[in-house]
Write an enzyme that holds these catalytic residues in place. Structure first.
Site, PDB file in Angstrom:
ATOM      1  N   ARG A 112       0.836  -1.208   0.000  1.00 34.01           N
ATOM      2  CA  ARG A 112       0.000   0.000   0.000  1.00 34.01           C
ATOM      3  C   ARG A 112       0.871   1.259   0.000  1.00 34.01           C
ATOM      4  O   ARG A 112       0.549   2.253  -0.650  1.00 34.01           O
ATOM      5  CB  ARG A 112      -0.961  -0.023   1.190  1.00 34.01           C
ATOM      6  CG  ARG A 112      -2.037   1.048   1.103  1.00 34.01           C
ATOM      7  CD  ARG A 112      -3.119   0.868   2.137  1.00 34.01           C
ATOM      8  NE  ARG A 112      -2.599   0.998   3.492  1.00 34.01           N
ATOM      9  CZ  ARG A 112      -3.318   0.738   4.592  1.00 34.01           C
ATOM     10  NH1 ARG A 112      -4.567   0.321   4.486  1.00 34.01           N
ATOM     11  NH2 ARG A 112      -2.783   0.888   5.786  1.00 34.01           N
ATOM     12  N   GLU A 163     -16.170   6.438   4.564  1.00 33.62           N
ATOM     13  CA  GLU A 163     -15.452   5.955   5.746  1.00 33.62           C
ATOM     14  C   GLU A 163     -15.348   7.095   6.744  1.00 33.62           C
ATOM     15  O   GLU A 163     -15.962   8.152   6.566  1.00 33.62           O
ATOM     16  CB  GLU A 163     -14.076   5.409   5.351  1.00 33.62           C
ATOM     17  CG  GLU A 163     -13.166   6.398   4.654  1.00 33.62           C
ATOM     18  CD  GLU A 163     -11.782   5.814   4.359  1.00 33.62           C
ATOM     19  OE1 GLU A 163     -11.309   4.935   5.110  1.00 33.62           O
ATOM     20  OE2 GLU A 163     -11.166   6.261   3.385  1.00 33.62           O
ATOM     21  N   LYS A 169      -2.613   6.466   1.344  1.00 36.16           N
ATOM     22  CA  LYS A 169      -2.418   6.985   2.695  1.00 36.16           C
ATOM     23  C   LYS A 169      -1.500   8.202   2.645  1.00 36.16           C
ATOM     24  O   LYS A 169      -0.344   8.166   3.083  1.00 36.16           O
ATOM     25  CB  LYS A 169      -1.862   5.871   3.591  1.00 36.16           C
ATOM     26  CG  LYS A 169      -2.395   5.957   5.013  1.00 36.16           C
ATOM     27  CD  LYS A 169      -2.250   4.628   5.729  1.00 36.16           C
ATOM     28  CE  LYS A 169      -2.338   4.769   7.214  1.00 36.16           C
ATOM     29  NZ  LYS A 169      -3.578   5.341   7.720  1.00 36.16           N
TER      30      LYS A 169
HETATM   31  N1  PLP Z   1      -9.246   4.398   6.486  1.00 33.89           N
HETATM   32  C1  PLP Z   1      -8.407   5.397   6.817  1.00 33.89           C
HETATM   33  C2  PLP Z   1      -8.708   6.757   6.296  1.00 33.89           C
HETATM   34  C3  PLP Z   1      -7.291   5.149   7.644  1.00 33.89           C
HETATM   35  O1  PLP Z   1      -6.471   6.138   7.986  1.00 33.89           O
HETATM   36  C4  PLP Z   1      -7.074   3.847   8.116  1.00 33.89           C
HETATM   37  C5  PLP Z   1      -5.909   3.549   8.939  1.00 33.89           C
HETATM   38  O2  PLP Z   1      -4.911   3.085   8.485  1.00 33.89           O
HETATM   39  C6  PLP Z   1      -7.975   2.834   7.745  1.00 33.89           C
HETATM   40  C7  PLP Z   1      -9.038   3.143   6.930  1.00 33.89           C
HETATM   41  C8  PLP Z   1      -7.764   1.436   8.191  1.00 33.89           C
HETATM   42  O3  PLP Z   1      -6.752   0.808   7.469  1.00 33.89           O
HETATM   43  P1  PLP Z   1      -5.909  -0.380   8.075  1.00 33.89           P
HETATM   44  O4  PLP Z   1      -6.885  -1.424   8.498  1.00 33.89           O
HETATM   45  O5  PLP Z   1      -5.064  -0.836   6.950  1.00 33.89           O
HETATM   46  O6  PLP Z   1      -5.157   0.164   9.209  1.00 33.89           O
HETATM   47  C1  COI Z   2      -4.132   3.490  11.531  1.00 38.80           C
HETATM   48  O1  COI Z   2      -5.111   2.845  11.886  1.00 38.80           O
HETATM   49  O2  COI Z   2      -3.002   3.005  11.465  1.00 38.80           O
HETATM   50  C2  COI Z   2      -4.269   4.875  11.133  1.00 38.80           C
HETATM   51  O3  COI Z   2      -3.424   5.328  10.431  1.00 38.80           O
HETATM   52  C3  COI Z   2      -5.430   5.623  11.605  1.00 38.80           C
HETATM   53  C4  COI Z   2      -5.097   6.942  12.216  1.00 38.80           C
HETATM   54  C5  COI Z   2      -4.220   6.839  13.427  1.00 38.80           C
HETATM   55  C6  COI Z   2      -4.609   7.915  11.209  1.00 38.80           C
END
Ligand code: PLP
Ligand code: COI
Length: 341
Positions: free
Chosen positions: A82, A220, A184
């Site tokens: 990612r 989201e 991200k």
């Molecule tokens: N959506 C956003 C905007 C986020 O910042 C995050 C955090 O990383 C997620 C979703 C969840 O992603 P993940 O499960 O890969 O941490």
């Molecule tokens: C995460 O879940 O790792 C995120 O990046 C969410 C937030 C702390 C920005």
């Protein structure tokens, strides 16, 4: 491994510097080898790409202590992939995916005393990130970059722990069609600061963002994807090209289907459908699965009956299975657990 003397059970989601971090530099068209350092500060030009045009991206992942005392990281290959996607979209050089995993492993190993003990309720949050460090004044990509990984022990992302959250349907948009919502990028979070401060001032825990094009579909929150449970126990999650492809959400959908035998569906979800769901949860590395009790749409309350005050029964099963896999209590699918040795 002797652990640090930290009150693990009362940690919030904050920054507590640990001993070592990884730093690599991209200069003259190539990455150097990178190394661990104790220096938590960064010295850069006033004209660095990150400072002027927000050229930065990051990842979030966690290290856990398993029941039998091993230190593990959950699916770091997906974070590496990612981050490579984020870099390509932001015209930044990809830090090789195998090197990304090695850098994470080295950083966790060097800070193993900060990986919270099994059963403490805390974890070691890992933050890989990259930014343009070379000077730019015309709008263009930087020539030089820095990739870093630091760690910090954390507790629950949302204060109040198990209590269900109240969300507000935001009048702001998080991501534009064909924009950067699916990567991200630091800029996605900068634009969410005003809406989140406003939501907090009004007494809400978080924002629910809608799709910017039609404002009819659920996207989201600022830091997590949604999962919903239907009356007949099916797991439904929004499908959208402008949300971050959450690794937690993708893992939960697999767990729901393959471990719990539940029906799962990733599809467009309309705001008007919200009253039909009986449970709602926010999923992400930081959020794990945090229950949502209600969503408020300009004064109109939509309550999820089975998660109104605390995590609903279906979400709880998903939570227990996922965290069981992460903590080594339940056998993981092939390749999901990366052991730090
Ligand atoms: N959506 C956003 C905007 C986020 O910042 C995050 C955090 O990383 C997620 C979703 C969840 O992603 P993940 O499960 O890969 O941490
Ligand atoms: C995460 O879940 O790792 C995120 O990046 C969410 C937030 C702390 C920005």
């Amino acid at each position: 491994m002797e652990k640090k003397n930290i009150d693990w059970a009362n940690l919030g989601f904050g920054y507590l510097p640990t001993d070592k971090r990884f730093v690599a530099n991209f200069k003259d068209g190539a990455w150097d080898e990178g190394a661990l350092t104790e220096d938590a500060t960064i010295n850069m030009s006033e004209c660095a790409g990150v400072l002027q045009y927000c050229q930065s991206c990051f990842e979030g992942m966690k290290a856990y202590t398993t029941e039998d005392g091993r230190t593990v990281v959950f699916r770091p290959d997906l974070n590496a992939a990612r981050m490579a996607d984020s870099c390509r979209r932001l015209e930044m050089p990809v830090f090789p995916e195998d090197k990304f995993i090695e850098a994470v492993a080295q950083t966790v190993k060097a800070n193993e005393a900060y990986v919270p003990p099994f059963g403490s309720g805390a974890t070691l949050y890992i933050r890989p990130f990259m930014f343009g460090i070379g000077p730019v004044i015309g709008v263009k990509p930087s020539t030089d970059y820095q990739f870093r990984v630091f760690t910090t022990p954390v507790g629950p992302y949302f204060k109040g722990g198990v209590k269900s959250l109240t969300l507000k349907i935001s009048d702001f948009d998080r991501a534009a069609p064909h924009g950067t919502g699916d990567i991200k990028a630091g800029l996605n979070y900068a634009m969410s600061l005003h809406p989140i401060v406003q939501a907090h001032n009004e007494g809400y825990d978080e924002n629910m963002y809608l799709d910017a094009a039609t404002r009819t579909k659920v996207e989201e929150t600022g830091g997590a994807n949604f999962l919903f449970v239907t009356k007949d126990g099916k797991i439904v999650t929004p499908k959208s090209p402008t949300i971050l492809p959450s690794i937690t959400r993708r893992s939960l959908m697999y767990v729901a289907k393959e471990y719990l035998g539940l029906e799962v569906e990733e599809r467009e979800i309309f705001k008007d459908e919200l009253p039909e769901f009986v449970e709602c949860g926010l999923c992400g590395t930081a959020a794990v699965i945090s229950p949502v009790g209600k969503v408020v749409d300009h004064g109109k309350e939509i309550v999820f009956a089975n998660s109104a005050t605390e995590m609903g029964p279906v979400t709880k099963k998903l939570y227990d299975t996922l965290t069981g896999i992460q903590m080594g209590k339940i056998e993981a699918p092939e390749g999901w657990i990366y052991e730090i040795k």
